[in-house]
Write an enzyme that holds these catalytic residues in place. Structure first.
Site: not given
Ligand code: SAH
Length: 341
Positions: A290, A119, A92, A214-216, A116, A112, A332, A105, A191, A159-160
């Site tokens: 999301n 996600c 995407e 991406s800390l979160h 996470c 991935c 995503c 984006c 990211s 993806g990473e």
């Protein structure tokens, strides 16, 4: 198998020409056809002899990606594409309109591995890395299809990116190369969930891009629960790598923090974040989480604003990311999953 000519940097393409007994300068002509004029067939390369075009056809392919779905938001002009790759896999991209221009984006992998737990891109696992051409094609195809100019790019799709390091580096070099898109890497954000070794490696390139982390979460216990990568690289090692990155590149870092009600959105969490990031040249991007089907995660408006206010009070620079394309599931991984189920 035919070689992916659209993934070759100019030097590589010139060497290829010498290998097949051609003059080196042909490499530059072909590179221009591929990346400036963005043609799809060797037949269209009108300043190349038909003998060479036949040779090219025999040895190389011009990769392509096809739009299988295009969703346009009725609210804010966000456009989301589901693409089919030449091997049948799907990825995407999303175009968002901001005051400062159009931002795209893009995805960097099919699926991935990072796991996470909030996600959608990781739930069905990892299939494969994207090639440089498949990343460039997301840019070229978005510009062709919309007729819009893409002003900035974020590597925040499926993806990473740092798990596909070599291809992403090549993509960044080609994206910013004077022949082709010629986009300054100042207009690119990458990211990562925090692959520490690769952050050190990336710093050595001294690109002008913005690194987003991406800390979160603010404690190893909590971060490991929602982001398995934290068991390999804990917060302490991640922040050390960030400081090294800032020292080497002179760029400030952007920390992403998905605000999840009941998980990481109390004022105590905000205080911990302030302590953690004190003295680091950074910006904090708060993301309203999301919703995905597998979790009940949601953001609470009041807690979100209180969280932001606490950070600001503590001297941190924090903005709340605008939610775009909410009517088309623009986050995503959502569309690909739906399509592949
Ligand atoms: N793998 C990279 C880039 C892809 S995700 C990374 O982890 O950074 C881009 C951003 O969206 C990351 O910050 C990611 O943690 C966040 N994200 C993923 N799913 C989300 C969700 N459901 N709600 C809010 N943010 C999400």
């Amino acid at each position: 198998m035919k070689k992916d000519i659209l993934s070759m940097e100019l030097d590589e393409l010139c060497s290829e020409m010498e290998i097949i007994g051609e003059k080196k300068f042909r490499g530059k002509q072909i590179y221009e056809w591929l990346h400036t004029k963005r043609i799809h067939k060797f037949e269209d390369m009108s300043n190349i002899s038909s003998a060479l075009r036949t040779k090219l056809n025999e040895n190389y392919c011009i990769n392509s990606i096809n739009i299988v779905r295009k969703l346009e938001s009725a609210i804010d002009n966000t456009v989301k594409y589901l693409y089919e790759l030449s091997d049948g896999n799907h990825i995407e991209s999303v175009i968002m309109e901001y005051k400062h221009g159009n931002s795209l984006c893009i995805s960097t992998q099919v699926g991935c591995k990072m796991g996470c737990n909030f996600c959608a891109s990781t739930i069905a696992g990892f299939k494969r890395h994207l090639t440089p051409s498949e990343m460039l094609l997301q840019v070229y195809e978005a510009e062709r299809n919309t007729g819009k100019h893409i002003d900035s790019i974020v590597l925040m799709g499926i993806g990473e990116p740092l798990d596909n390091f070599d291809n992403v580096i090549k993509f960044l070099k080609m994206l910013s190369f004077e022949i082709g898109k010629n986009l300054s890497l100042r207009h690119v954000s990458l990211s990562t969930c925090g692959l520490v070794d690769k952050i050190y490696e990336l710093a050595e390139y001294k690109f002008g891009l913005t690194l987003s982390i991406s800390l979160h979460a603010t404690t190893d216990k909590k971060r490991s629960e929602i982001m398995p990568i934290n068991k390999r690289y804990n917060i302490d090692s991640l922040l050390k790598a960030c400081k090294d990155y800032i020292n080497k590149t002179g760029r400030r870092i952007s920390f992403e923090y998905a605000v999840i009600h009941g998980v990481n959105d109390t004022v105590t969490d905000a205080d911990e974040l302030i302590k953690l990031l004190r003295g680091i040249n950074c910006h904090i991007n708060l993301i309203p989480v999301n919703k995905i089907k597998e979790r009940n995660y949601r953001s609470d408006r009041n807690s979100l604003f209180a969280f932001q206010a606490a950070l600001e009070k503590g001297g941190l620079n924090a903005t709340i990311r605008r939610t775009l394309g909410s009517d088309i599931d623009a986050a995503c991984g959502q569309l690909r999953r739906e399509y592949e189920l």
